[in-house]
Design a protein around this motif. Structure first.
Motif, short mmCIF file in Angstrom:
data_model
loop_
_atom_site.label_atom_id
_atom_site.label_comp_id
_atom_site.label_asym_id
_atom_site.label_seq_id
_atom_site.Cartn_x
_atom_site.Cartn_y
_atom_site.Cartn_z
N GLN A 169 0.84 -1.20 0.00
CA GLN A 169 0.00 0.00 0.00
C GLN A 169 0.87 1.25 0.00
OE1 GLN A 169 -2.72 -0.84 3.49
NE2 GLN A 169 -4.15 0.21 2.15
N LEU A 170 1.88 1.24 0.84
CA LEU A 170 2.77 2.39 0.97
C LEU A 170 3.47 2.69 -0.36
CD1 LEU A 170 3.97 4.44 2.94
CD2 LEU A 170 5.69 2.74 3.55
N THR A 171 3.93 1.66 -1.03
CA THR A 171 4.60 1.85 -2.32
C THR A 171 3.63 2.43 -3.35
OG1 THR A 171 6.16 0.03 -1.91
CG2 THR A 171 5.80 0.69 -4.20
N ALA A 172 2.43 1.86 -3.43
CA ALA A 172 1.46 2.33 -4.42
C ALA A 172 1.08 3.79 -4.19
CB ALA A 172 0.22 1.44 -4.38
N LYS A 173 0.86 4.15 -2.93
CA LYS A 173 0.44 5.53 -2.64
C LYS A 173 1.60 6.50 -2.82
CE LYS A 173 -3.44 4.29 0.29
NZ LYS A 173 -4.45 4.90 -0.61
N ILE A 204 3.97 6.18 -5.04
CA ILE A 204 4.06 6.36 -6.50
C ILE A 204 3.01 7.37 -6.96
CG2 ILE A 204 3.71 5.22 -8.73
CD1 ILE A 204 4.96 2.70 -7.48
N GLY A 205 1.80 7.27 -6.42
CA GLY A 205 0.75 8.22 -6.78
C GLY A 205 1.12 9.65 -6.44
N LEU A 206 1.71 9.86 -5.27
CA LEU A 206 2.13 11.21 -4.87
C LEU A 206 3.26 11.71 -5.76
CD1 LEU A 206 2.07 10.93 -0.96
CD2 LEU A 206 0.33 11.91 -2.47
N THR A 207 4.13 10.82 -6.16
CA THR A 207 5.23 11.20 -7.04
C THR A 207 4.72 11.57 -8.43
OG1 THR A 207 6.63 9.63 -5.83
CG2 THR A 207 7.49 10.48 -7.90
N GLU A 208 3.69 10.89 -8.89
CA GLU A 208 3.10 11.23 -10.19
C GLU A 208 2.54 12.65 -10.18
OE1 GLU A 208 0.33 8.05 -10.60
OE2 GLU A 208 1.73 6.77 -11.71
N ILE A 209 1.92 13.02 -9.04
CA ILE A 209 1.39 14.38 -8.93
C ILE A 209 2.54 15.39 -8.98
CG2 ILE A 209 0.17 16.00 -7.43
CD1 ILE A 209 -1.43 13.62 -6.35
N THR A 234 13.07 5.38 -4.67
CA THR A 234 14.27 6.06 -4.19
C THR A 234 13.99 6.77 -2.88
OG1 THR A 234 15.13 6.36 -6.42
CG2 THR A 234 16.01 7.80 -4.72
N VAL A 235 12.87 7.51 -2.86
CA VAL A 235 12.50 8.27 -1.65
C VAL A 235 12.21 7.33 -0.48
CG1 VAL A 235 10.77 9.78 -0.63
CG2 VAL A 235 11.66 10.26 -2.92
N THR A 236 11.32 6.36 -0.71
CA THR A 236 10.95 5.47 0.40
C THR A 236 12.13 4.61 0.83
OG1 THR A 236 10.11 3.83 -1.18
CG2 THR A 236 8.52 5.39 -0.25
N GLY A 237 12.96 4.19 -0.11
CA GLY A 237 14.12 3.38 0.26
C GLY A 237 15.09 4.14 1.14
N ALA A 238 15.34 5.40 0.78
CA ALA A 238 16.26 6.22 1.58
C ALA A 238 15.69 6.48 2.97
CB ALA A 238 16.55 7.53 0.85
#
Length: 225
Positions: free
Chosen positions: A156-160, A162-167, A185-189
């Protein structure tokens, strides 16, 4: 993991909402037992990992009979879900609120909204560091076993994210980069830094989690703009 010899039969589980007035003696006893089970499981899972802990160890640490465990929790997977549930719900709620705000905000407000999300997530870490640490620890482990709720939350965290990054890309806050790559990249860091911080926090008192998170988000956004 220690397994009992021969077939065993779990006692029937009690209903989630037992009879009696809310806040009454029976209700308090039920809540206290659930809390003892959760705290015992959390401590053991952090020390040994979910795969390395047996139900026998949990009930011994909680100071309850094994039958009492099964009256409240079906198995380790359900217990892990209960332990991580409030944190997962708070994080998803913050991400959804950020998404809604971004979709109606003017462009000059977008960066502030992303930073506000970072501060909300940092507050969750400060409120419940051990449960966040359990998530970060077990999300790194293979799927299966008692980790179902943790990996479902990670998905869920990854999907959401990605959605915020698309915006962000649509509004040209970042370069024309694949949103999946930017989000991971963001979540991994963030995951790596939070994991190191939470694991070693007792040896490094006084570290400001919101400040660290805010600085990290600013660095990442500057790097992918």
């Amino acid at each position: 993991m220690v397994r009992p010899q021969g077939p065993t039969r779990k006692p029937a589980k009690l209903p989630r909402h037992r009879p009696g007035q809310e806040g009454g003696v029976r209700d308090r006893n039920r809540r206290d037992t659930l809390e003892r089970i959760a705290e015992a499981g959390l401590a053991l899972f952090l020390a040994e990992g979910t795969a390395g802990v047996s139900i026998d160890q949990i009930v011994e640490r909680a100071g309850i009979a094994k039958g009492s465990f099964y009256r409240y929790v079906s198995d380790k997977a359900e217990l892990v879900g209960q332990i991580i549930g409030a944190v997962a719900a708070a994080v998803i709620h913050a991400l959804d609120r950020c998404d809604r705000s971004l979709r109606v905000a003017k462009r000059d407000r977008l960066a502030t909204i992303y930073l506000q999300l970072a501060l909300e997530l940092a507050a969750i870490v400060e409120r419940d560091p051990d449960r966040v640490l359990l998530y970060l620890q077990e999300a790194r482990a293979p799927r299966g076993g008692a980790r179902g709720a943790i990996h479902a939350f990670a998905d869920q965290l990854t999907a959401k994210t990605i959605g915020l990054t698309e915006i962000a890309r649509e509004h040209r806050l970042i370069r024309e980069v694949d949103p999946r790559i930017a989000a991971l990249t963001v979540t991994g860091a963030i995951d790596a830094i939070l994991f190191a911080y939470l694991r070693d926090r007792t040896a490094r008192p006084g570290i400001d989690a919101p400040a660290i998170t805010g600085e990290l988000v600013a660095i990442i956004l500057d790097g992918i703009r």
